[in-house]
Design a protein around this motif. Sequence first.
Motif, PDB file in Angstrom:
ATOM      1  N   THR A  73       0.843  -1.186   0.000  1.00  0.00           N
ATOM      2  CA  THR A  73       0.000   0.000   0.000  1.00  0.00           C
ATOM      3  C   THR A  73       0.878   1.236   0.000  1.00  0.00           C
ATOM      4  O   THR A  73       2.108   1.143   0.104  1.00  0.00           O
ATOM      5  N   GLU A  74       0.270   2.402  -0.127  1.00  0.00           N
ATOM      6  CA  GLU A  74       0.982   3.674  -0.044  1.00  0.00           C
ATOM      7  C   GLU A  74       0.537   4.392   1.223  1.00  0.00           C
ATOM      8  O   GLU A  74      -0.660   4.470   1.502  1.00  0.00           O
ATOM      9  N   ILE A  75       1.502   4.898   1.984  1.00  0.00           N
ATOM     10  CA  ILE A  75       1.162   5.588   3.224  1.00  0.00           C
ATOM     11  C   ILE A  75       1.869   6.935   3.280  1.00  0.00           C
ATOM     12  O   ILE A  75       2.972   7.101   2.756  1.00  0.00           O
ATOM     13  N   ASP A  76       1.201   7.905   3.888  1.00  0.00           N
ATOM     14  CA  ASP A  76       1.813   9.206   4.164  1.00  0.00           C
ATOM     15  C   ASP A  76       2.469   9.140   5.538  1.00  0.00           C
ATOM     16  O   ASP A  76       1.899   8.584   6.489  1.00  0.00           O
ATOM     17  N   PRO A  78       5.078   3.750  10.460  1.00  0.00           N
ATOM     18  CA  PRO A  78       4.308   2.855  11.350  1.00  0.00           C
ATOM     19  C   PRO A  78       4.488   1.387  10.985  1.00  0.00           C
ATOM     20  O   PRO A  78       3.545   0.692  10.591  1.00  0.00           O
ATOM     21  N   TYR A  79       5.711   0.900  11.133  1.00  0.00           N
ATOM     22  CA  TYR A  79       5.998  -0.489  10.776  1.00  0.00           C
ATOM     23  C   TYR A  79       5.591  -1.404  11.919  1.00  0.00           C
ATOM     24  O   TYR A  79       6.004  -1.219  13.060  1.00  0.00           O
ATOM     25  N   ALA A 108       6.638  16.644   1.923  1.00  0.00           N
ATOM     26  CA  ALA A 108       5.718  15.545   2.213  1.00  0.00           C
ATOM     27  C   ALA A 108       6.396  14.227   1.862  1.00  0.00           C
ATOM     28  O   ALA A 108       6.997  14.086   0.798  1.00  0.00           O
ATOM     29  N   VAL A 109       6.283  13.247   2.773  1.00  0.00           N
ATOM     30  CA  VAL A 109       6.929  11.955   2.585  1.00  0.00           C
ATOM     31  C   VAL A 109       5.864  10.874   2.444  1.00  0.00           C
ATOM     32  O   VAL A 109       4.918  10.804   3.229  1.00  0.00           O
ATOM     33  N   ARG A 110       6.033  10.032   1.432  1.00  0.00           N
ATOM     34  CA  ARG A 110       5.176   8.869   1.234  1.00  0.00           C
ATOM     35  C   ARG A 110       6.053   7.627   1.096  1.00  0.00           C
ATOM     36  O   ARG A 110       7.150   7.706   0.535  1.00  0.00           O
ATOM     37  N   ILE A 111       5.551   6.516   1.605  1.00  0.00           N
ATOM     38  CA  ILE A 111       6.205   5.230   1.407  1.00  0.00           C
ATOM     39  C   ILE A 111       5.365   4.462   0.389  1.00  0.00           C
ATOM     40  O   ILE A 111       4.181   4.191   0.625  1.00  0.00           O
ATOM     41  N   LEU A 112       5.965   4.124  -0.743  1.00  0.00           N
ATOM     42  CA  LEU A 112       5.278   3.371  -1.787  1.00  0.00           C
ATOM     43  C   LEU A 112       5.603   1.887  -1.642  1.00  0.00           C
ATOM     44  O   LEU A 112       6.730   1.526  -1.313  1.00  0.00           O
ATOM     45  N   SER A 113       4.627   1.033  -1.910  1.00  0.00           N
ATOM     46  CA  SER A 113       4.769  -0.434  -1.748  1.00  0.00           C
ATOM     47  C   SER A 113       5.153  -0.796  -0.316  1.00  0.00           C
ATOM     48  O   SER A 113       5.979  -1.673  -0.078  1.00  0.00           O
ATOM     49  N   PHE A 114       4.522  -0.131   0.651  1.00  0.00           N
ATOM     50  CA  PHE A 114       4.788  -0.404   2.062  1.00  0.00           C
ATOM     51  C   PHE A 114       4.120  -1.711   2.467  1.00  0.00           C
ATOM     52  O   PHE A 114       2.959  -1.975   2.132  1.00  0.00           O
TER      53      PHE A 114
END
Length: 272
Positions: free
Chosen positions: A164-167, A173-174, A261-267
Amino acid sequence: MDLLVEKLDGSRYYLSQYKVLITEFEESAPSVTRNNMQLDQRNGNIDFGGWHTDKTIDITGYYRANDMDEEEALREKLYALLSDPNGYYITQLKTTPSVAMERPGETSGGYYDRLKDYPSHKRFLVYTEAPEMELVGNVNGTLLYKLTAEFKTMKLPYGETPPTEIDVSSNVPYRGTVPCNQLEQGFTVQLTATGSASSLSFKIDDAELTSSNAVAAGDVILLNGFSYTQNGLSIVSKTNKAYFILQPDKPNRITCNVPGAVRILSFQNLYA
């Protein structure tokens, strides 16, 4: 119980569609392989570290057929579903009663109709070499067969949540139980700058990626461990080629010298 099978094209199948009732779902720990060497005239070994290789999931289930022809048709469909060389995701559907605990003899009949399945929090990318069907006997005029299969993980030797993608504002939040290595799992950090700086310093806990490229407001920077781009152009030669590992039970705190702004892609969360 039930088993959800998700093919890589997104199609979904339940073993209950093929009249299979899953009775056992056993998941092994990730197997460990070590790299060591023994030298002549030296006690012991020189150890170069270890790693997880794969995980095994064993299932057992039963299905009924009215006659040999129906059983053959069911068997062919199960073979086609499970013997896919490209692999697929499996998710355990656990069973819980939808009613409160009751005293023996309080009610009668319909117990299995009141059971509900709910999915596990993780799934596995697996293959199986050869599912096996075994005739158990004739029960009330129908043929009862036992299905067993041993699945092995194909890529990561862990249970996974869907990507998923998260901001992210401060901490990632691992929630996994094993480290999520960016070079193995493949998540991408996306930074959209809202300010400017003469260089970039991006950290997750103690791991720091630096770039000597100037950053301007509106720049989009993608960091995935082996490829680093700024507005679609490679900046690999301007970086220290660092990568990130999300750690269980750690803050995984993000710090950056450039506001944005930071996003994690394929989290994903990974579970042993």
